[in-house]
Scaffold this active site. Sequence first.
Site, PDB file in Angstrom:
ATOM      1  CG  HIS A 139      12.404  55.112 -88.746  1.00 19.28           C
ATOM      2  ND1 HIS A 139      11.056  54.590 -89.589  1.00 19.28           N
ATOM      3  CD2 HIS A 139      11.728  56.376 -88.542  1.00 19.28           C
ATOM      4  CE1 HIS A 139      10.246  55.506 -89.636  1.00 19.28           C
ATOM      5  NE2 HIS A 139      10.544  56.600 -88.710  1.00 19.28           N
TER       6      HIS A 139
ATOM      7  CE1 TYR B  29       3.985  59.754 -89.833  1.00 20.33           C
ATOM      8  CE2 TYR B  29       5.343  60.348 -87.731  1.00 20.33           C
ATOM      9  CZ  TYR B  29       4.293  59.385 -88.766  1.00 20.33           C
ATOM     10  OH  TYR B  29       4.231  58.012 -88.290  1.00 20.33           O
TER      11      TYR B  29
ATOM     12  CG  LEU C 265      -1.637  52.148 -84.462  1.00 17.76           C
ATOM     13  CD1 LEU C 265      -1.886  50.990 -85.620  1.00 17.76           C
ATOM     14  CD2 LEU C 265      -1.095  51.823 -83.219  1.00 17.76           C
TER      15      LEU C 265
ATOM     16  CE  LYS D 208      25.066  54.982 -93.142  1.00 22.25           C
ATOM     17  NZ  LYS D 208      25.562  55.894 -92.559  1.00 22.25           N
TER      18      LYS D 208
ATOM     19  CG  MET E  67       7.459  46.799 -89.237  1.00 25.91           C
ATOM     20  SD  MET E  67       9.256  47.421 -88.612  1.00 25.91           S
ATOM     21  CE  MET E  67       8.534  49.394 -88.324  1.00 25.91           C
ATOM     22  CB  VAL E  68       2.430  49.083 -87.880  1.00 27.22           C
ATOM     23  CG1 VAL E  68       1.457  48.868 -86.872  1.00 27.22           C
ATOM     24  CG2 VAL E  68       3.755  49.620 -87.190  1.00 27.22           C
TER      25      VAL E  68
ATOM     26  CG  HIS F 244      -2.607  44.589 -96.112  1.00 26.83           C
ATOM     27  ND1 HIS F 244      -3.085  45.703 -96.911  1.00 26.83           N
ATOM     28  CD2 HIS F 244      -2.242  43.712 -96.786  1.00 26.83           C
ATOM     29  CE1 HIS F 244      -2.879  45.112 -98.096  1.00 26.83           C
ATOM     30  NE2 HIS F 244      -2.506  43.792 -98.187  1.00 26.83           N
ATOM     31  NE  ARG F 245       1.361  46.149-100.514  1.00 26.56           N
ATOM     32  CZ  ARG F 245       1.447  45.983-101.913  1.00 26.56           C
ATOM     33  NH1 ARG F 245       1.504  44.873-102.587  1.00 26.56           N
ATOM     34  NH2 ARG F 245       1.658  47.003-102.574  1.00 26.56           N
TER      35      ARG F 245
ATOM     36  CE  LYS G  97       0.702  58.809 -87.934  1.00 30.64           C
ATOM     37  NZ  LYS G  97      -0.153  58.038 -88.387  1.00 30.64           N
TER      38      LYS G  97
ATOM     39  N   PRO H  73       2.844  54.394 -80.528  1.00 31.51           N
ATOM     40  CG  PRO H  73       2.798  52.875 -82.334  1.00 31.51           C
ATOM     41  CD  PRO H  73       2.346  54.105 -81.836  1.00 31.51           C
TER      42      PRO H  73
ATOM     43  CB  SER I 298       4.820  58.648 -84.319  1.00 35.39           C
ATOM     44  OG  SER I 298       6.266  58.757 -84.150  1.00 35.39           O
ATOM     45  CB  SER I 299       7.357  58.254 -79.352  1.00 35.39           C
ATOM     46  OG  SER I 299       8.502  58.173 -80.594  1.00 35.39           O
ATOM     47  CB  CYS I 300       8.054  62.272 -83.589  1.00 37.64           C
ATOM     48  SG  CYS I 300       6.290  61.981 -84.840  1.00 37.64           S
TER      49      CYS I 300
ATOM     50  CG  LEU J  86       6.986  50.628 -83.914  1.00 32.05           C
ATOM     51  CD1 LEU J  86       5.754  50.760 -84.816  1.00 32.05           C
ATOM     52  CD2 LEU J  86       6.897  49.669 -82.552  1.00 32.05           C
TER      53      LEU J  86
END
Length: 314
Positions: free
Chosen positions: A180, A137, A106, A188, A15-16, A12-13, A141, A164, A108-110, A167
């Site tokens: 990411h 990773y 959830l 930067k 980003m998602v 819960h902490r 998933k 997703p 990932s697209s990877c 993100l």
Amino acid sequence: MKKNAKIYIAGHRGMVGSAIYRKLEREGFNNIITKTSQELDLRNQLSVVEFFDQEKPEYVFLAAAKVGGIVANNTYRADFLYENLAIQNNIIHQSYLSNVNKLMFLGSSCIYPKLAPQPLKEEYLLTGLLEETNEPYAIAKIAGIKMCEAYRSQYGCNFISAMPTNLYGYNDNYHPENSHVLPALIRKFHEAKNNNMDVVEIWGSGMPMREFLFADDLADACFFLMENYNEAGLVNIGTGEDLTIRELALTIKNTIGFNGDIKFDTTKPDGTPRKLMDVSKLHSLGWKHQIDLRSGLQLTYSDYLSHIAMMKSA
């Protein structure tokens, strides 16, 4: 889901997870369970067993994961594989044993093959080799997706999987090496502007194409699927629109107001040439994203400035 349903958000902490939490609060849900990683180590099977026995959640959003960019994925290969497998194995299995009404995993697209046709359709899963730098990773998933499907098939569990796209948004990770591409570029360009630098150097050629979804849009899609989708197959979540890293860099540069030049270091890896989600399945179900990239970047940069201010005052 009833407004008083007991809902556990794992992660819960992040980003998602924090975006899902905000969405549920806005929708009037008042029985949300959360635990920090200090309070509950999701890699520890016994701890997860005790948590589910005590709390008995009715719904689970599995948004907890060890995540990072190209450098982190490629450097900590064993950690990314082991920790993600441990987290999802413990939560998915315990959700079955605890008779959880519904779980959303959830990914990932990877998960899709490096050279899969574009845009990426859900059925392209396991049709080719993965991108080498984030293979551990991605394998974790993929295992989570298949685990949800297996528990549905064998035990009749209503476990669904959503994938997703890239993100960004509130509570992102801005670490200079482990973040990411989008949050890394925000940091930067911000630092370059503050330090009156003439040039910002960016890894790769700038030619790979990426799709970006604001995290609060993802949360909206997750809530929509939790309410409306009960099938075995995974669902892509994205915008269905992409741009080059060069175009992204220019957009972020303009958002932040950096007046210098951009230099691309072509000795560094590009990663997958293109990762665009086919979101026709999600669109056909009745959901579409609301926040465009420029608006999302403004919101994210404001959040980053707040993040810096908090760090300085701490």
